[in-house]
Design a protein around this motif. Sequence first.
Motif, PDB file in Angstrom:
ATOM      1  N   TYR A 154      61.121  48.971  24.549  1.00 32.57           N
ATOM      2  CA  TYR A 154      60.023  49.997  23.407  1.00 32.57           C
ATOM      3  C   TYR A 154      58.722  50.069  23.698  1.00 32.57           C
ATOM      4  N   LEU A 155      58.277  48.829  23.854  1.00 38.49           N
ATOM      5  CA  LEU A 155      56.418  49.144  23.585  1.00 38.49           C
ATOM      6  C   LEU A 155      55.745  49.900  24.572  1.00 38.49           C
ATOM      7  N   PHE A 156      56.954  49.166  26.043  1.00 40.05           N
ATOM      8  CA  PHE A 156      56.109  49.809  26.958  1.00 40.05           C
ATOM      9  C   PHE A 156      56.689  51.424  27.607  1.00 40.05           C
ATOM     10  N   LYS A 157      57.524  51.777  26.924  1.00 39.95           N
ATOM     11  CA  LYS A 157      57.596  53.274  27.001  1.00 39.95           C
ATOM     12  C   LYS A 157      56.925  53.579  26.253  1.00 39.95           C
ATOM     13  N   GLU A 158      56.552  53.494  24.686  1.00 41.17           N
ATOM     14  CA  GLU A 158      55.670  54.377  23.769  1.00 41.17           C
ATOM     15  C   GLU A 158      53.931  54.760  24.193  1.00 41.17           C
ATOM     16  N   ILE A 159      53.481  53.317  24.697  1.00 40.72           N
ATOM     17  CA  ILE A 159      52.288  52.499  24.964  1.00 40.72           C
ATOM     18  C   ILE A 159      51.991  53.485  26.052  1.00 40.72           C
ATOM     19  N   THR A 160      52.318  53.210  27.044  1.00 41.53           N
ATOM     20  CA  THR A 160      52.890  54.015  28.573  1.00 41.53           C
ATOM     21  C   THR A 160      52.279  55.670  28.762  1.00 41.53           C
ATOM     22  N   VAL A 161      53.187  55.379  27.807  1.00 41.38           N
ATOM     23  CA  VAL A 161      52.966  57.281  27.698  1.00 41.38           C
ATOM     24  C   VAL A 161      52.183  58.428  27.366  1.00 41.38           C
ATOM     25  N   ASN A 162      51.014  57.468  26.252  1.00 42.68           N
ATOM     26  CA  ASN A 162      50.113  57.760  25.457  1.00 42.68           C
ATOM     27  C   ASN A 162      49.178  57.897  26.674  1.00 42.68           C
TER      28      ASN A 162
ATOM     29  N   SER B 134      56.087  52.202   9.671  1.00 38.72           N
ATOM     30  CA  SER B 134      55.859  50.795   9.034  1.00 38.72           C
ATOM     31  C   SER B 134      57.576  49.795  10.394  1.00 38.72           C
ATOM     32  N   GLU B 135      56.675  50.189  11.056  1.00 41.51           N
ATOM     33  CA  GLU B 135      57.930  49.422  12.730  1.00 41.51           C
ATOM     34  C   GLU B 135      57.468  48.249  12.494  1.00 41.51           C
ATOM     35  N   LEU B 136      55.756  47.678  12.763  1.00 36.18           N
ATOM     36  CA  LEU B 136      55.031  46.806  13.109  1.00 36.18           C
ATOM     37  C   LEU B 136      55.661  45.532  11.543  1.00 36.18           C
ATOM     38  N   ILE B 137      55.595  45.998  10.182  1.00 39.77           N
ATOM     39  CA  ILE B 137      55.972  45.398   9.120  1.00 39.77           C
ATOM     40  C   ILE B 137      57.371  45.295   9.463  1.00 39.77           C
ATOM     41  N   VAL B 138      58.635  45.488   9.831  1.00 41.42           N
ATOM     42  CA  VAL B 138      59.418  45.065   9.840  1.00 41.42           C
ATOM     43  C   VAL B 138      59.858  44.130  11.497  1.00 41.42           C
ATOM     44  N   LEU B 139      58.701  43.585  12.616  1.00 42.17           N
ATOM     45  CA  LEU B 139      58.690  43.759  13.482  1.00 42.17           C
ATOM     46  C   LEU B 139      57.939  41.992  12.620  1.00 42.17           C
ATOM     47  N   ARG B 140      56.974  41.834  12.531  1.00 42.15           N
ATOM     48  CA  ARG B 140      56.571  40.814  11.303  1.00 42.15           C
ATOM     49  C   ARG B 140      57.561  40.114  10.961  1.00 42.15           C
ATOM     50  N   VAL B 141      58.650  41.057  10.019  1.00 43.89           N
ATOM     51  CA  VAL B 141      59.127  40.252   9.059  1.00 43.89           C
ATOM     52  C   VAL B 141      60.445  40.189   9.329  1.00 43.89           C
ATOM     53  N   SER B 142      61.433  40.128  10.689  1.00 45.18           N
ATOM     54  CA  SER B 142      62.210  39.580  11.838  1.00 45.18           C
ATOM     55  C   SER B 142      61.824  38.494  12.576  1.00 45.18           C
ATOM     56  N   GLY B 143      60.278  38.121  12.080  1.00 43.56           N
ATOM     57  CA  GLY B 143      60.047  36.489  12.536  1.00 43.56           C
ATOM     58  C   GLY B 143      59.404  36.499  14.132  1.00 43.56           C
ATOM     59  N   ILE B 144      58.705  37.933  14.456  1.00 42.50           N
ATOM     60  CA  ILE B 144      57.613  38.425  15.522  1.00 42.50           C
ATOM     61  C   ILE B 144      56.240  38.071  15.147  1.00 42.50           C
TER      62      ILE B 144
END
Length: 356
Positions: free
Chosen positions: A7-15, A84-94
């Motif tokens: 997901y990150l690869f797709k979002e970052i690469t396109v931009n 708030s997707e980064l917050i969700v990632l942090r809460v998920s333990g990442i």
Amino acid sequence: MKIITRYLFKEITVNVLLITLALIAMFSFFDLIQELESLGQGNYGLSKIILFVVLSAPGHVYEVIPVAVLVGCMYSLGQLARYSELIVLRVSGISVYSLAVTLLKIGMVFAILTFFVGELITPLSEKMAQRIRIKATDSVIVQDFKSGLWVKDGHSFVNVEEVLADTTLLNIHIYEFDDKFNLRTVSHAHKGLFEDEQWHLKSVSQTHLDKDSNYVQHLDKATWRSLIRPELLNVLLVLPEKMSAWNLYAYIEHLAINKQKTTRYKMALWRKLVYPLASLVMVILALPFAFIQQRSTGASTKIFIGIMLGILYQTLNQTFVHLGLLNDWAPAFSAITPTALFLFGGLAMLHHIDKR
């Protein structure tokens, strides 16, 4: 974690690719405006100007990829933080460092792309662009002196008045000295072509200076073996910063053999080795900004900050190169320091974010 990486690869690469395209379009537009000043010189028409601009584009790609990676990462991560997707990632333990490792994998792709473009595409395209321009405008390669190009070749000093785009030499003067640097032979050739690992000279006049007698010899053709090669003359077509690392190394060896100064080319070689790693540093630098004022900082602000940091990085690079040349610093130090400073800055901010 694989889903998140994709997901990150797709979002970052396109931009990153969109920003790269925008920057290339901007630089190409500036190139076009500059080349239009030469419109009409010789056969240099609009079609050849456009071809020159297109062939110059890979050189700009090589230069802007790290900046595009920084801006693209900051924008992409900023958008994730905004929703708030980064917050969700942090809460998920990442952890922050786990995200950094994932971003480094993405940065590695662009680092490899930077190296590939800089080593295989830019040297060839830049050489082709310069040759097209030189041939169309009926000009010769820019020389170091008004009298032409001067090269030290073993115990000989060579003066070439003109070097054509196909590395044909015109009006060659060869001054040969003995071990005690007494002038022994002065040769003049109207033209020189490189074939079969040697130069084939035409319309040669040789003046021999012996102890007892001096005499002049005229030859229609002659061969000349020299350390000078067409690939070394190509240095005159392509800036050191846009040459391949292999050609830079070969030219440094040539200069060293002839006991000439190599600092500028060693600097360029070290930059060629270090510069691709800048994409890895930029993703590390971009990550902390995603956690700073997540909602209050807009996308335009993120892009502006990224562009300013990119300009600062390029400015530091150029500054350290010039300071290194002026103060005779170690080429490795001058090439590595700007990237190292940005890396330490990014790691320090990551550590601060992680401790909050």
